[in-house]
Scaffold this motif. Structure first.
Motif, PDB file in Angstrom:
ATOM      1  N   MET A  46      -4.167   3.164 -10.397  1.00 34.03           N
ATOM      2  CA  MET A  46      -3.319   3.785  -9.393  1.00 34.03           C
ATOM      3  C   MET A  46      -1.868   3.699  -9.863  1.00 34.03           C
ATOM      4  O   MET A  46      -1.376   2.619 -10.142  1.00 34.03           O
ATOM      5  N   THR A  47      -1.229   4.829  -9.936  1.00 32.16           N
ATOM      6  CA  THR A  47       0.182   4.844 -10.302  1.00 32.16           C
ATOM      7  C   THR A  47       1.029   4.973  -9.035  1.00 32.16           C
ATOM      8  O   THR A  47       0.518   5.354  -7.971  1.00 32.16           O
ATOM      9  N   ALA A  48       2.306   4.698  -9.168  1.00 37.30           N
ATOM     10  CA  ALA A  48       3.216   4.826  -8.029  1.00 37.30           C
ATOM     11  C   ALA A  48       3.255   6.275  -7.536  1.00 37.30           C
ATOM     12  O   ALA A  48       3.305   6.528  -6.331  1.00 37.30           O
ATOM     13  N   GLU A  49       3.200   7.220  -8.463  1.00 41.33           N
ATOM     14  CA  GLU A  49       3.229   8.629  -8.085  1.00 41.33           C
ATOM     15  C   GLU A  49       1.974   9.016  -7.303  1.00 41.33           C
ATOM     16  O   GLU A  49       2.045   9.744  -6.314  1.00 41.33           O
ATOM     17  N   GLN A  50       0.824   8.550  -7.766  1.00 37.82           N
ATOM     18  CA  GLN A  50      -0.431   8.834  -7.062  1.00 37.82           C
ATOM     19  C   GLN A  50      -0.407   8.212  -5.667  1.00 37.82           C
ATOM     20  O   GLN A  50      -0.816   8.838  -4.688  1.00 37.82           O
ATOM     21  N   ALA A  51       0.049   6.969  -5.580  1.00 32.49           N
ATOM     22  CA  ALA A  51       0.110   6.282  -4.290  1.00 32.49           C
ATOM     23  C   ALA A  51       1.066   6.989  -3.341  1.00 32.49           C
ATOM     24  O   ALA A  51       0.765   7.178  -2.156  1.00 32.49           O
ATOM     25  N   THR A  52       2.212   7.402  -3.843  1.00 29.64           N
ATOM     26  CA  THR A  52       3.185   8.110  -3.013  1.00 29.64           C
ATOM     27  C   THR A  52       2.583   9.394  -2.452  1.00 29.64           C
ATOM     28  O   THR A  52       2.733   9.698  -1.266  1.00 29.64           O
ATOM     29  N   ALA A  53       1.887  10.138  -3.293  1.00 29.26           N
ATOM     30  CA  ALA A  53       1.250  11.384  -2.844  1.00 29.26           C
ATOM     31  C   ALA A  53       0.218  11.103  -1.757  1.00 29.26           C
ATOM     32  O   ALA A  53       0.177  11.805  -0.736  1.00 29.26           O
ATOM     33  N   LEU A  54      -0.613  10.098  -1.951  1.00 33.01           N
ATOM     34  CA  LEU A  54      -1.632   9.758  -0.956  1.00 33.01           C
ATOM     35  C   LEU A  54      -1.007   9.308   0.355  1.00 33.01           C
ATOM     36  O   LEU A  54      -1.449   9.694   1.440  1.00 33.01           O
ATOM     37  N   ILE A  55       0.022   8.476   0.277  1.00 33.30           N
ATOM     38  CA  ILE A  55       0.661   7.947   1.484  1.00 33.30           C
ATOM     39  C   ILE A  55       1.317   9.063   2.280  1.00 33.30           C
ATOM     40  O   ILE A  55       1.109   9.185   3.494  1.00 33.30           O
ATOM     41  N   THR A  56       2.107   9.901   1.626  1.00 36.84           N
ATOM     42  CA  THR A  56       2.814  10.954   2.355  1.00 36.84           C
ATOM     43  C   THR A  56       1.863  12.029   2.882  1.00 36.84           C
ATOM     44  O   THR A  56       2.146  12.660   3.897  1.00 36.84           O
ATOM     45  N   GLU A  57       0.739  12.209   2.209  1.00 35.24           N
ATOM     46  CA  GLU A  57      -0.263  13.155   2.689  1.00 35.24           C
ATOM     47  C   GLU A  57      -0.932  12.644   3.961  1.00 35.24           C
ATOM     48  O   GLU A  57      -1.176  13.389   4.901  1.00 35.24           O
ATOM     49  N   ARG A  58      -1.226  11.359   4.006  1.00 36.64           N
ATOM     50  CA  ARG A  58      -1.983  10.765   5.121  1.00 36.64           C
ATOM     51  C   ARG A  58      -1.107  10.303   6.282  1.00 36.64           C
ATOM     52  O   ARG A  58      -1.525  10.333   7.427  1.00 36.64           O
ATOM     53  N   PHE A  59       0.131   9.870   6.008  1.00 35.43           N
ATOM     54  CA  PHE A  59       0.992   9.297   7.032  1.00 35.43           C
ATOM     55  C   PHE A  59       2.293  10.080   7.145  1.00 35.43           C
ATOM     56  O   PHE A  59       3.259   9.805   6.442  1.00 35.43           O
ATOM     57  N   ALA A  60       2.287  11.054   8.042  1.00 38.16           N
ATOM     58  CA  ALA A  60       3.484  11.870   8.271  1.00 38.16           C
ATOM     59  C   ALA A  60       4.629  10.966   8.719  1.00 38.16           C
ATOM     60  O   ALA A  60       4.451  10.074   9.535  1.00 38.16           O
ATOM     61  N   GLY A  61       5.774  11.181   8.158  1.00 40.07           N
ATOM     62  CA  GLY A  61       6.935  10.388   8.535  1.00 40.07           C
ATOM     63  C   GLY A  61       7.089   9.084   7.770  1.00 40.07           C
ATOM     64  O   GLY A  61       8.073   8.378   7.942  1.00 40.07           O
ATOM     65  N   ALA A  62       6.131   8.751   6.925  1.00 39.75           N
ATOM     66  CA  ALA A  62       6.236   7.521   6.135  1.00 39.75           C
ATOM     67  C   ALA A  62       7.381   7.666   5.142  1.00 39.75           C
ATOM     68  O   ALA A  62       7.561   8.722   4.540  1.00 39.75           O
ATOM     69  N   GLN A  63       8.151   6.611   5.002  1.00 41.94           N
ATOM     70  CA  GLN A  63       9.231   6.587   4.024  1.00 41.94           C
ATOM     71  C   GLN A  63       8.733   5.782   2.837  1.00 41.94           C
ATOM     72  O   GLN A  63       8.351   4.627   2.996  1.00 41.94           O
ATOM     73  N   VAL A  64       8.736   6.383   1.667  1.00 38.84           N
ATOM     74  CA  VAL A  64       8.207   5.733   0.473  1.00 38.84           C
ATOM     75  C   VAL A  64       9.294   5.666  -0.584  1.00 38.84           C
ATOM     76  O   VAL A  64       9.896   6.672  -0.923  1.00 38.84           O
ATOM     77  N   ALA A  65       9.533   4.458  -1.083  1.00 36.68           N
ATOM     78  CA  ALA A  65      10.463   4.260  -2.192  1.00 36.68           C
ATOM     79  C   ALA A  65       9.647   3.739  -3.361  1.00 36.68           C
ATOM     80  O   ALA A  65       9.096   2.644  -3.310  1.00 36.68           O
ATOM     81  N   ALA A  66       9.520   4.548  -4.390  1.00 32.22           N
ATOM     82  CA  ALA A  66       8.735   4.160  -5.565  1.00 32.22           C
ATOM     83  C   ALA A  66       9.668   3.637  -6.646  1.00 32.22           C
ATOM     84  O   ALA A  66      10.861   3.868  -6.617  1.00 32.22           O
ATOM     85  N   GLY A  67       9.106   2.946  -7.576  1.00 33.49           N
ATOM     86  CA  GLY A  67       9.857   2.366  -8.676  1.00 33.49           C
ATOM     87  C   GLY A  67       9.150   1.104  -9.105  1.00 33.49           C
ATOM     88  O   GLY A  67       7.929   0.999  -8.988  1.00 33.49           O
ATOM     89  N   ASN A  68       9.896   0.131  -9.589  1.00 34.95           N
ATOM     90  CA  ASN A  68       9.288  -1.143  -9.970  1.00 34.95           C
ATOM     91  C   ASN A  68       8.661  -1.836  -8.779  1.00 34.95           C
ATOM     92  O   ASN A  68       7.697  -2.570  -8.914  1.00 34.95           O
ATOM     93  N   LEU A  69       9.224  -1.609  -7.605  1.00 30.31           N
ATOM     94  CA  LEU A  69       8.717  -2.206  -6.376  1.00 30.31           C
ATOM     95  C   LEU A  69       8.471  -1.077  -5.382  1.00 30.31           C
ATOM     96  O   LEU A  69       9.411  -0.462  -4.891  1.00 30.31           O
ATOM     97  N   MET A  70       7.192  -0.778  -5.116  1.00 26.57           N
ATOM     98  CA  MET A  70       6.879   0.292  -4.178  1.00 26.57           C
ATOM     99  C   MET A  70       6.937  -0.238  -2.756  1.00 26.57           C
ATOM    100  O   MET A  70       6.316  -1.249  -2.438  1.00 26.57           O
ATOM    101  N   VAL A  71       7.694   0.463  -1.914  1.00 29.75           N
ATOM    102  CA  VAL A  71       7.860   0.082  -0.516  1.00 29.75           C
ATOM    103  C   VAL A  71       7.544   1.290   0.342  1.00 29.75           C
ATOM    104  O   VAL A  71       8.062   2.385   0.102  1.00 29.75           O
TER     105      VAL A  71
END
Length: 108
Positions: A1-26
């Protein structure tokens, strides 16, 4: 799982989620999505290892719950957050998803 893949999954499933990717994904979700997001992190992102849970008291802005979970197979880690409104001191428990949250939730 990459940060980019996780970001895509999160924003697809959770509208309004704020995602900050990088060394530390939040990822920050609304309190009413807290348990569903924890289940999603475990099932869809493979974050089966519960590291810690804590809370930050931002005084007038309210409490912020912070949880760190990890996928030990891939080295992917996620910090989950939710912000409670001013005067709100409870959020649904994620203990049914991560048993290790039990003690830390009671201490916060």
């Amino acid at each position: 799982m990459t940060a980019e893949q996780a970001t895509a999954l999160i924003t697809e499933r959770f509208a309004g989620a704020q995602v900050a990717a990088g060394n530390l994904m939040v990822a920050t979700v609304a309190p009413d999505q807290w348990v569903a997001f924890a289940q999603f992190a475990k099932d869809s992102l493979g974050c089966k290892f519960f590291s810690f849970l804590t809370a930050v008291d931002w005084k007038a802005e309210g409490l912020e719950m912070v949880v760190r979970v990890e996928n030990l197979d891939t080295g992917f880690a996620l910090t989950m957050k939710t912000r409670l409104g001013a005067g709100v001191s409870t959020v649904a428990s994620i203990t049914p998803v991560y048993r290790g949250a039990n003690w830390m939730e009671r201490e916060c």
